[in-house]
Scaffold this active site. Sequence first.
Site, short mmCIF file in Angstrom:
data_model
loop_
_atom_site.label_atom_id
_atom_site.label_comp_id
_atom_site.label_asym_id
_atom_site.label_seq_id
_atom_site.Cartn_x
_atom_site.Cartn_y
_atom_site.Cartn_z
CB THR A 143 -0.91 0.13 1.12
OG1 THR A 143 0.06 0.07 2.38
CG2 THR A 143 -1.72 -1.19 1.46
CB CYS A 196 0.56 1.41 10.58
SG CYS A 196 -0.50 1.51 8.86
CB CYS A 210 -2.53 0.41 12.42
SG CYS A 210 -3.67 0.86 10.96
NE ARG A 267 0.28 7.77 0.33
CZ ARG A 267 0.25 6.51 -0.57
NH1 ARG A 267 1.29 6.26 -1.37
NH2 ARG A 267 -0.61 5.65 -0.55
CB CYS A 304 -1.73 4.78 8.37
SG CYS A 304 -3.22 4.10 8.73
CB CYS A 330 -3.00 4.03 13.12
SG CYS A 330 -1.49 3.95 12.03
CG ASP A 350 13.52 13.07 49.98
OD1 ASP A 350 13.79 14.41 49.56
OD2 ASP A 350 12.35 12.53 50.39
#
Length: 513
Positions: free
Chosen positions: A34, A38, A42, A67, A69, A72, A463
């Site tokens: 694709t 992601c 996702c 690129r 998604c 998600c 402390d």
Amino acid sequence: MQNGMHTDRDRCVRAVRSKDARFDGWFFTAVLTTGIYCRPSCPAVPPKPENMVFHPSAAACQQAGFRACKRCRPDTSPGSPEWNHRADLVARAMRLIADGVVDRDGVPGLAARLGYSTRQIERQLLAELGAGPLALARAQRAQTARLLIETTALPMAEIAFAAGFSSIRSFNDTVREVFALSPSALRTRAPRPAAADRPPASGPRRQPAAPGSPRAAAPGTISLRLPFRAPLNPDNLFGHLAATAVPGVEEWRDGAYRRTLRLPHGPGIAALAPRPDHVACRLTLADLRDLPVAISRCRRLLDLDADPVAVDDQLRTDPVLAPLVDKAPGRRVPRTVDEAEFAVRAVLGQQVSTAAARTHAARLVTAHGEPVDDPEGGLTHLFPAPEALAALDPESLAMPRTRRTTFTTLVRELAGGGIRLGVESDWQETRARLLALPGFGPWTVDVIAMRALGDPDAFLPTDLGIRRAAAELGLPATPAALTARAAAWQPWRAYAVQYLWATDSHPINFLPV
């Protein structure tokens, strides 16, 4: 979790198939069929393993031509915990890039802050993250652009320069390349946040004003979500910040912690409110170019990039700590938005009560802080810069002479550059420099290391609160013996401190009402 998780293919495939959000930010999944990338969680149907390629950063995915998604939104994942619990060159460089140094000063400026050559830095970042400093900064600009596109009505030209792009063309090209949408299409698709996602404002929302020039970012208010890895226990995190708040600089108002921010291009105000699955963040900025820096500092303040599962699993191995962790898992270390400010406040808090420390700090703020405008609340000043504090008359300080010497020495060193406190600081070197100052003992140095430098293994065996907790829980009483026992808690002793403090009824351990 281990560095370089993206190289363990079987583990990454299992994480993707389980849609486990704990792994978001540790690696990114690029899908060959694709052309998208992601986050591991996702919600889409996982691709076949043979179609998955794993990358260590969003920038590496973008460099490889993938690129983001649209479902998600992997660019909004929490940051990798690696950069906050490591002190090596790559981690320090990543913290500086998140703080906007590359956009302001370029790669040479990044190299100068780190004390290495540009070639060394680029080589190490490429080896570990698959992308150099320019590509990593570009990925951050793309995320900032998306945020401004989706949450403001600003013209695209103003967004381009506010996000750090040098031209409108590079802005348009980057948005299309990373998100496969034009800027205007991205705005059209933007989800509208619910009212519950925004910290409440006590006055009307201010809209961005028109800029004075094409390159000037308009002042305005932006509401957004800050994601985190679950679980997150907000009690000690927001309780500590509220209980120690310096009047005029910080306040708890209408269910949100609010404070002023000293940013590279002007002042800002942040309002942060805990929600079940995110922190609602409302930023009012004099210059929107400071948006990525403000987000980075708010995330660091709240320790939102931590991996609570890894921390709690380690601490549960101690039978004394296990019940404390099981009772309220996901405690974070409250940190700071300004390392120098915290160091000054640590000195003011030496051997005095929380209320007395706040009083000392408030006097300094009133006398030497820079005024700010806050129509939505009661904030009045930025905390004074070291340069302003170095110029004050020491006799005006209402504190013992020895602590006055400690204070004046520290602010002179900070103002003159003898000591540099920042996200790029080398933890061990900075510790040594602080210990050499008069009046600086292990407690002061370690509390600065824990909350200002971000060392997850800083420990406070002397402390008072830790000693009380140790006595109550049957842990060793002496600092040396307690430190030896705490070796089993490494490298997360700063988180163990939070669980030990939480055994007390001090206001720092409770979410304000």
